[in-house]
Design an enzyme around this catalytic site. Structure first.
Site, mmCIF file in Angstrom:
data_model
loop_
_atom_site.group_PDB
_atom_site.id
_atom_site.type_symbol
_atom_site.label_atom_id
_atom_site.label_comp_id
_atom_site.label_asym_id
_atom_site.label_seq_id
_atom_site.Cartn_x
_atom_site.Cartn_y
_atom_site.Cartn_z
ATOM 1 C CG HIS A 237 -1.303 1.038 1.472
ATOM 2 N ND1 HIS A 237 -1.848 2.351 1.800
ATOM 3 C CD2 HIS A 237 -3.190 1.257 1.574
ATOM 4 C CE1 HIS A 237 -2.616 2.974 2.257
ATOM 5 N NE2 HIS A 237 -3.978 2.135 1.478
ATOM 6 C CG ASP B 135 0.189 -2.071 6.514
ATOM 7 O OD1 ASP B 135 -0.431 -2.479 6.889
ATOM 8 O OD2 ASP B 135 1.016 -2.302 5.091
ATOM 9 C CD GLN C 143 -6.599 -4.080 4.284
ATOM 10 O OE1 GLN C 143 -7.887 -4.866 4.853
ATOM 11 N NE2 GLN C 143 -6.549 -2.970 4.269
ATOM 12 C CE LYS D 258 -6.815 -0.235 6.749
ATOM 13 N NZ LYS D 258 -7.867 0.612 5.579
ATOM 14 C CB CYS E 23 -3.848 3.200 -1.549
ATOM 15 S SG CYS E 23 -5.003 4.023 -1.075
HETATM 16 C C1 LIG Z 1 -2.055 -2.706 3.621
HETATM 17 C C2 LIG Z 1 -2.721 -1.526 3.915
HETATM 18 N N1 LIG Z 1 -1.665 -0.363 5.174
HETATM 19 C C3 LIG Z 1 -1.906 0.516 5.244
HETATM 20 C C4 LIG Z 1 -2.775 1.285 5.310
HETATM 21 C C5 LIG Z 1 -3.113 2.303 5.821
HETATM 22 O O1 LIG Z 1 -4.202 2.543 6.448
HETATM 23 P P1 LIG Z 1 -4.942 3.977 7.523
HETATM 24 O O2 LIG Z 1 -5.233 4.542 6.029
HETATM 25 O O3 LIG Z 1 -6.012 3.410 8.257
HETATM 26 O O4 LIG Z 1 -4.113 4.324 7.896
HETATM 27 C C6 LIG Z 1 -3.530 0.399 4.896
HETATM 28 C C7 LIG Z 1 -5.754 0.801 4.035
HETATM 29 O O5 LIG Z 1 -6.343 0.688 3.656
HETATM 30 C C8 LIG Z 1 -4.171 -1.014 4.102
HETATM 31 O O6 LIG Z 1 -4.729 -1.560 3.347
#
Ligand SMILES: Cc1ncc(COP(=O)(O)O)c(C=O)c1O
Length: 409
Positions: free
Chosen positions: A122, A199, A202, A225, A365
């Site tokens: 992401h 990270d 998910q 999430k 993203c």
């Molecule tokens: C794999 C992953 N990393 C990071 C993020 C970023 O999360 P946030 O927007 O809650 O900071 C997301 C959000 O969709 C994601 O799916």
């Protein structure tokens, strides 16, 4: 724990106001943001009604209660991921947690050093490292995927080398649904003396996580999430590593002593939490952790896996649908990306909305990944959580057929 009965999804859906109010809503966008149970709303409401005050500062009852309730969330979050409570840093979400790490872990890096990411990241786990690389002069390496969208561990073995200082990977791809074997990645990183960042945006709340068993060094996740409120998140790190890092944000609460010309830092984890936090939100996050623990993340995983297999089978049977990511449900979590020949993903999402089916369409993203896949206009993505039911998938399939009819494909 593993012998817990399956989820009573029908009953549990009543906890989620949006789903309870509109039983015809097929919410398939939990990878973007999950729904929030009433228990979380009540915890936040309780704070605002009964002990609304700042934390850590007041010598009066409301502030003391707020501080105790706020601080006990560290234990709840720690329990969810197998960590110790003093290792839990509160942030605004995964993005902020990863930005903090990309700055704090690269201060001493320079030309000749490398940071490795995977090809399914992401933007939140790519752009902060890109910016740090620009400032410090280290190189970024991208660990490739195989043809099914799984991390190519053989390639990773050759790319993670003596120059590597940090390896930062998603636990689950928000596009392909792939579960990345982070334990193996961490072992490759550690064999080269590098740190491993995960990270977990998910995976928290979807897969049982034990950071000590995974033998990783840092982990980031978002409250919103994982059934919690927006604007809340966690940065977990091994205590010894957090102790050795300089803070990234400066100001109130994160200091020990301040002079006109210098300051000393508070202890871990508070030295990473400058300024007034989202007290109500973090208390809500604690209620989300309680909810997940009560239901059982392993039970949620079993439920999602069953539904995932159902969804993959159903989608595979639709002519013109192309699924992305690993073929086997066991290698995936609940994000299902697909394209429908002759229907733009945005058009598909719009048609599905007329059927009260909420999905996401676009680049999710993860533009570099979609560019690599030759899908820069994006994909459609349906994603699951503990409240998802087979009827949601059936409505998705009906909606796809409707879109195909409208676009005459
Ligand atoms: C794999 C992953 N990393 C990071 C993020 C970023 O999360 P946030 O927007 O809650 O900071 C997301 C959000 O969709 C994601 O799916």
């Amino acid at each position: 724990m593993t012998n817990r009965p399956p989820l009573d999804v029908r009953r549990l859906r009543q906890d989620f106001p949006l789903l309870a109010a509109d039983p015809s809503l097929h919410y398939l966008d939990s990878a973007a943001s999950s729904q929030t149970p009433v228990q979380v709303l009540e915890a936040m409401d309780n704070y605002y009604r009964h002990f609304r005050a700042n934390v850590h500062r007041g010598m009066y009852r409301a502030s003391e209660t707020a501080s105790v309730r706020f601080e006990e969330v560290r234990r709840k979050a720690a329990d969810l991921i197998g960590a110790h409570e003093e290792e839990i840093v509160f942030t605004r979400g995964t993005t902020e947690s990863l930005n903090v790490l990309a700055i704090a872990l690269t201060r001493k890096l320079g030309p000749g050093d490398e940071v490795c990411l995977s090809a399914l990241e992401h933007h939140a786990n790519l752009v902060p490292w890109q910016m740090a690389a620009k400032v410090r002069g280290f190189a970024l390496k991208v660990l490739p995927l195989d043809t099914e969208g799984r991390l190519d561990l053989e390639a990773a073995r050759t790319l993670i080398g003596p120059r590597t200082k940090v390896v930062s990977v998603a636990h689950v791809s928000n596009v392909l649904g792939t579960i990345v074997p982070v334990q193996e990645v961490a072992a490759l990183a550690h064999a080269q003396g590098a740190l491993c960042v995960v990270d977990a945006a998910q995976s928290v709340g979807h897969l049982p996580i034990d950071v000590r068993r995974l033998e990783i060094d840092f982990l980031a996740f978002s409250g919103h999430k994982a059934l919690g409120p927006t604007g809340t998140g966690v940065l977990w790190g091994r205590k010894s590593l957090l102790d050795g890092l300089e803070p990234v944000f400066y100001g109130g609460d994160m200091i020990q002593e301040v002079f006109w010309d210098r300051a000393t830092w508070n202890e871990t984890p508070w030295k990473f939490e400058a300024g007034t936090p989202d007290v109500g939100g973090i208390i809500g996050l604690g209620a989300a952790c309680d909810y997940l623990r009560l239901v059982g993340v392993e039970v949620i995983r079993r439920h999602e896996l069953e539904l995932l297999a159902y969804a993959l089978d159903k989608l595979r049977a639709v002519p013109g649908v192309k699924l992305l990511g690993p073929a086997r449900a066991e290698e995936r979590s609940g994000a299902i990306s697909f394209s429908v020949a002759g229907v733009h993903p945005h058009d598909l999402a719009t048609v599905l909305d007329t059927e009260n089916v909420a999905i996401r369409a676009g680049h999710h993203c993860a533009m570099p990944l979609l560019r690599d896949l030759g899908l820069i206009e994006g994909t459609a993505r349906a994603s699951l959580h503990l409240y998802s039911v087979p009827e949601d998938i059936d409505a998705l399939i009906t909606g796809i057929a409707k879109a195909q009819k409208i676009f005459r494909v």
